[in-house]
Design a protein around this motif. Sequence first.
Motif, PDB file in Angstrom:
ATOM      1  N   TYR A 253       0.850  -1.196   0.000  1.00  0.00           N
ATOM      2  CA  TYR A 253       0.000   0.000   0.000  1.00  0.00           C
ATOM      3  C   TYR A 253       0.882   1.241   0.000  1.00  0.00           C
ATOM      4  CZ  TYR A 253      -3.821  -3.145   1.267  1.00  0.00           C
ATOM      5  OH  TYR A 253      -4.751  -4.159   1.275  1.00  0.00           O
ATOM      6  N   GLY A 256      -1.988   4.194   1.798  1.00  0.00           N
ATOM      7  CA  GLY A 256      -3.295   3.554   1.944  1.00  0.00           C
ATOM      8  C   GLY A 256      -3.889   3.024   0.667  1.00  0.00           C
ATOM      9  N   SER A 257      -3.295   3.312  -0.482  1.00  0.00           N
ATOM     10  CA  SER A 257      -3.821   2.845  -1.765  1.00  0.00           C
ATOM     11  C   SER A 257      -3.149   1.529  -2.151  1.00  0.00           C
ATOM     12  CB  SER A 257      -3.579   3.894  -2.850  1.00  0.00           C
ATOM     13  OG  SER A 257      -4.010   3.435  -4.112  1.00  0.00           O
ATOM     14  N   PRO A 258      -3.936   0.476  -2.489  1.00  0.00           N
ATOM     15  CA  PRO A 258      -3.352  -0.840  -2.779  1.00  0.00           C
ATOM     16  C   PRO A 258      -2.611  -0.874  -4.119  1.00  0.00           C
ATOM     17  CG  PRO A 258      -5.713  -0.887  -3.150  1.00  0.00           C
ATOM     18  CD  PRO A 258      -5.419   0.449  -2.557  1.00  0.00           C
ATOM     19  N   HIS A 259      -1.493  -1.606  -4.131  1.00  0.00           N
ATOM     20  CA  HIS A 259      -0.703  -1.786  -5.343  1.00  0.00           C
ATOM     21  C   HIS A 259      -0.091  -3.184  -5.318  1.00  0.00           C
ATOM     22  CE1 HIS A 259      -0.648   2.504  -6.618  1.00  0.00           C
ATOM     23  NE2 HIS A 259      -0.746   2.727  -5.313  1.00  0.00           N
TER      24      HIS A 259
END
Length: 432
Positions: A253, A256-259
């Motif tokens: 993340y 907080g953004s998934p990758h």
Amino acid sequence: MAVIDNAYNYYIQTYGESFTQTRFDTHKKSELRNVYNSILKVNKESPLYKLVDPVQAQKFAIDIKESSRNIQSVLSAIDEDFDSTDGSFKKKIAYSGDDSRIEVDYVGDDASASTMSDMEIDVESLALPQINTSNFLRNDGLALAPGDYTFDLTTNQTAYSFEFSVRPSDTNYDINSRLANLISNSKLGLNAEVIEDENSRSAVKITSDQTGLTANERYLFDISSDGSPASDVAMNYLGLNNVSQQAANSSFYINGSPHSSYSNNFTINKEFELTLKDTTNYGPVSIGFKSDAEAIADNVTHLANAYNTMVDVANKYSGINVEMNKLGNIISGIEQRFEDDLTPIGLEFDEDGKISVDRALITDAASEGNWADASERLNRFKSTVNNLATRTSLNPIDFVDKKICAYKNPGHNYTAPYATSAYAGMLFNAAR
């Protein structure tokens, strides 16, 4: 060949495990052409000579070229334009809140770095290679009949057929060793090794260099029988097709953004190069930039450490013969020239000629508005070190003991495009 083998063995033993390639070790065609032209220019007027001590010459050439490469890589990382003074030593340096879990390197443009803010990286899982582990078989036993066997190995690009032989005197361990060498030496991006358990049994462990899978891939490699009865028997007996670990993508993340990524090494926005080393079960890791003063201190320290590797080479060979003192004499001259300039800003020469860095003095100079003067002194030193690294890299044999056999006629020689190895010291004559 024995002499050349000794050179290769020395290189592998001394530098093989510690060698780290950087992006500055790759070059454009024009850069390689310039190096080649420099080789020809030096070789054009070089006399014919024989080496007095070929063994020491081999080691010296390897040591000096590696130290030169290290210096040039550090200088390129500090400032890709060696003639620039404005931004020299101010190259941005990224930091990681926990290097044991995430390593980071800034690979972007300093002009855009000021607009980037710190990031929080949370690693859920690492990218994994595919691992096949064959059946564990007793080392001293063998149930395969003597003869020739084949199996198919398929990757996502192509398919290969392998053949191995079983002799009456072979054991399971012999077969496993032969298969491990066969697969590793195939250069397919697979590493095979023989592993043993506590019961004197062995198996072949095959690990892919690549990690991760695309949406359309089911495996990175697949081992199977070629369809013949003998191959079916061998595959069932050995179990080379046993997948003990599936390849997997990394999952993480960013703020907080998934990758996810196929690899544990990747670049974010062409700015940060990240290497994931462990999951962040104890909380996210901060990624950002060090302050200008800290970055300057780091860059100066990198330069001093790289220079010290050259000093170590000079000290190592200084007592062997008079000619090998040549490098030491040049380094002593550098110390005498720059000692008064560098000591006040935190770089002090010790009795061996090596430089120690006082980071407090460096950061003070960078923080208190005195950087212009310090930068000018450091750039003069950097330029001198770069010239030495270039000279030693191009012609390390200029610094070893040799017997001149014949001089060329000055000013009346032609370049010899196919005789570069003699000048560069990569071709050695063991005869005395």
